[in-house]
Motif scaffolding. Structure first.
Motif, PDB file in Angstrom:
ATOM      1  N   GLY A  35       6.817  -6.886   6.572  1.00 45.99           N
ATOM      2  CA  GLY A  35       6.215  -7.740   7.586  1.00 45.99           C
ATOM      3  C   GLY A  35       5.159  -7.044   8.413  1.00 45.99           C
ATOM      4  O   GLY A  35       4.823  -7.496   9.514  1.00 45.99           O
ATOM      5  N   GLY A  36       4.621  -5.946   7.881  1.00 46.18           N
ATOM      6  CA  GLY A  36       3.601  -5.199   8.611  1.00 46.18           C
ATOM      7  C   GLY A  36       2.266  -5.940   8.649  1.00 46.18           C
ATOM      8  O   GLY A  36       1.995  -6.817   7.831  1.00 46.18           O
ATOM      9  N   ALA A  84       2.945   0.312  -4.658  1.00 47.56           N
ATOM     10  CA  ALA A  84       4.196   0.436  -3.900  1.00 47.56           C
ATOM     11  C   ALA A  84       3.923   0.435  -2.397  1.00 47.56           C
ATOM     12  O   ALA A  84       4.679  -0.170  -1.618  1.00 47.56           O
ATOM     13  N   THR A  85       2.837   1.080  -2.000  1.00 47.58           N
ATOM     14  CA  THR A  85       2.497   1.146  -0.576  1.00 47.58           C
ATOM     15  C   THR A  85       2.127  -0.236  -0.046  1.00 47.58           C
ATOM     16  O   THR A  85       2.575  -0.647   1.030  1.00 47.58           O
ATOM     17  N   TYR A  86       1.321  -0.962  -0.810  1.00 44.80           N
ATOM     18  CA  TYR A  86       0.920  -2.299  -0.371  1.00 44.80           C
ATOM     19  C   TYR A  86       2.136  -3.230  -0.286  1.00 44.80           C
ATOM     20  O   TYR A  86       2.283  -3.987   0.682  1.00 44.80           O
ATOM     21  N   LYS A  87       3.018  -3.145  -1.270  1.00 43.77           N
ATOM     22  CA  LYS A  87       4.204  -4.000  -1.259  1.00 43.77           C
ATOM     23  C   LYS A  87       5.138  -3.642  -0.102  1.00 43.77           C
ATOM     24  O   LYS A  87       5.827  -4.513   0.435  1.00 43.77           O
ATOM     25  N   GLU A  88       5.156  -2.368   0.282  1.00 42.24           N
ATOM     26  CA  GLU A  88       5.965  -1.941   1.425  1.00 42.24           C
ATOM     27  C   GLU A  88       5.474  -2.614   2.705  1.00 42.24           C
ATOM     28  O   GLU A  88       6.276  -3.088   3.515  1.00 42.24           O
ATOM     29  N   ILE A  89       4.151  -2.665   2.868  1.00 45.07           N
ATOM     30  CA  ILE A  89       3.599  -3.343   4.047  1.00 45.07           C
ATOM     31  C   ILE A  89       3.975  -4.817   4.026  1.00 45.07           C
ATOM     32  O   ILE A  89       4.425  -5.390   5.021  1.00 45.07           O
ATOM     33  N   PRO A 141       5.665   2.874  10.044  1.00 42.15           N
ATOM     34  CA  PRO A 141       4.211   3.082   9.903  1.00 42.15           C
ATOM     35  C   PRO A 141       3.409   1.990  10.596  1.00 42.15           C
ATOM     36  O   PRO A 141       3.734   0.809  10.498  1.00 42.15           O
ATOM     37  N   CYS A 142       2.379   2.398  11.323  1.00 38.00           N
ATOM     38  CA  CYS A 142       1.477   1.454  11.973  1.00 38.00           C
ATOM     39  C   CYS A 142       0.286   1.200  11.046  1.00 38.00           C
ATOM     40  O   CYS A 142       0.128   1.882  10.021  1.00 38.00           O
ATOM     41  N   PRO A 143      -0.564   0.214  11.344  1.00 34.68           N
ATOM     42  CA  PRO A 143      -1.729  -0.045  10.490  1.00 34.68           C
ATOM     43  C   PRO A 143      -2.572   1.205  10.231  1.00 34.68           C
ATOM     44  O   PRO A 143      -3.054   1.418   9.107  1.00 34.68           O
ATOM     45  N   SER A 144      -2.736   2.054  11.240  1.00 33.84           N
ATOM     46  CA  SER A 144      -3.514   3.280  11.068  1.00 33.84           C
ATOM     47  C   SER A 144      -2.864   4.211  10.056  1.00 33.84           C
ATOM     48  O   SER A 144      -3.562   4.861   9.258  1.00 33.84           O
ATOM     49  N   CYS A 145      -1.542   4.276  10.052  1.00 36.81           N
ATOM     50  CA  CYS A 145      -0.828   5.128   9.086  1.00 36.81           C
ATOM     51  C   CYS A 145      -1.047   4.619   7.664  1.00 36.81           C
ATOM     52  O   CYS A 145      -1.323   5.407   6.744  1.00 36.81           O
TER      53      CYS A 145
END
Length: 361
Positions: free
Chosen positions: A334-335, A325-330, A297-301
């Motif tokens: 290392g996104g 969960a989504t924030y922790k995934e980023i 996933p890119c920042p836009s995704c």
């Protein structure tokens, strides 16, 4: 001189490019080897195309008119293509009609015996791109008509007039930006024709990711209900996957594909069932990205998925858990976390966002 003008053209320095051209013209009476060639004039038009001058189109048109009056140089396709490029990049509301007028002039000159002037697929694609970028209400219809005329000319024996994938892509983009009631249907019909070109081995444009993405964009902008948007987007995505599996890798879904679908789902309207279908598609797309071997996933995704969470899920435990969960995934992957991601994260779950961000997580 021409080498220097080309350098100025690449930088968009039209004033210096014009100055060199004027110097060549002034010297040509004494030194014929300094007389401008058609390339000399085209280079200045190219410089104007890349410049930010408000009157760049008018200046370019004047140069072309001057060339048409000269007896020591003849206009060619390169010069007129450069003019179309300048109109496309810097033209105003009338840019599509101006670009099409240049194209019509090229056809007329070729028919009158000017062998060096002949519209090629590049010239047509630039005119169609001009239509796609236009805010004019009739730009999509104009682009559609030009594309159809290209196919008709090819069938009539003009073998050099091939509607390539850039031409089709520009017309689909024009419809995607059109926003009319039939924009989605027309975009899909064009995509069907591209797939037929591939099946029947026709020389015209064949589908690629950009064309599929433009169709998804048309669906996203449409007034379709949430369930209809989800269904149409899912169908396009499946077509892309099938084309890739057949070996046509240029049709494979990209990050833009998934990001556009996520955005389309986020703005799904309709009743709760519509929104549920849209959410399920968005979640499946996001999960596919997380599990992909060649895409992440890119920042836009991430931005669009947080938008999905905040707009399609009711406030509560499920929404909070998914946002967290989504924030922790980023964070763990290392996104990149930019300001828009943070804004949408906070909107999706203010309590969780305040907790994680205040902890420095």
């Amino acid at each position: 001189y021409n080498i220097c003008k080309d350098a100025y053209a690449r930088r968009g320095d039209s004033e210096k490019a014009k100055s060199l051209l004027e110097e060549m013209i002034a010297m040509s009476d004494v030194r014929t080897e300094c007389r401008p060639t058609i390339h000399s004039f085209a280079a200045v038009v190219n410089a104007l195309a890349k410049s930010e001058a408000e009157d760049s189109v008018e200046q370019a048109q004047m140069i072309v008119r001057d060339v048409e009056k000269l007896d020591y140089v003849s206009p060619n396709s390169v010069l007129y293509n450069s003019l179309i490029d300048c109109i496309t990049k810097n033209g105003g509301p009338n840019a599509p009609s101006q670009a099409e007028d240049v194209l019509a002039k090229m056809r007329q000159m070729h028919n009158e015996g000017h062998s060096d002037v002949q519209p090629n697929p590049y010239a047509y694609s630039m005119v169609l791109t001009c239509c796609a970028r236009s805010q004019d209400a009739g730009a999509a219809e104009r682009a559609d008509r030009i594309l159809m005329s290209m196919e008709q000319m090819y069938d009539a024996g003009h073998s050099n007039v091939i509607a390539n994938d850039r031409c089709y892509s520009a017309v689909i983009t024009a419809w995607a930006r059109n926003g009319s009631a039939n924009a989605v249907q027309r975009s899909l019909e064009l995509l069907d024709r591209m797939e037929d070109n591939l099946k029947e081995d026709k020389p015209h444009g064949r589908p690629n990711a950009h064309c599929y993405n433009a169709c998804i964009h048309a669906i996203a902008k449409s007034a379709l209900s949430g369930s209809q948007k989800a269904k149409r987007c899912q169908e396009i995505l499946q077509r892309m996957i099938e084309q890739k599996e057949k070996g046509f890798h240029e049709s494979a879904p990209t990050l833009v594909t998934y990001s556009t679908i996520l955005n389309a789902c986020a703005y799904a309207n309709g009743d709760q069932n519509d929104k549920k279908e849209a959410f399920n598609l968005a979640k499946a797309c996001f999960q596919a990205l997380l599990e992909s071997d060649n895409m992440k996933p890119c920042p836009s995704c991430y931005t669009n998925f947080f938008l999905v969470i905040s707009r399609l899920l009711k406030p509560g435990e499920v929404r909070d858990m998914l946002a967290e969960a989504t924030y922790k995934e980023i964070y763990t992957s290392g996104g990149k976390i930019d300001s828009q991601i943070l804004k949408n994260f906070r909107n999706s779950s203010p309590v969780i966002a305040n907790k994680l961000l205040s902890d420095g997580s």
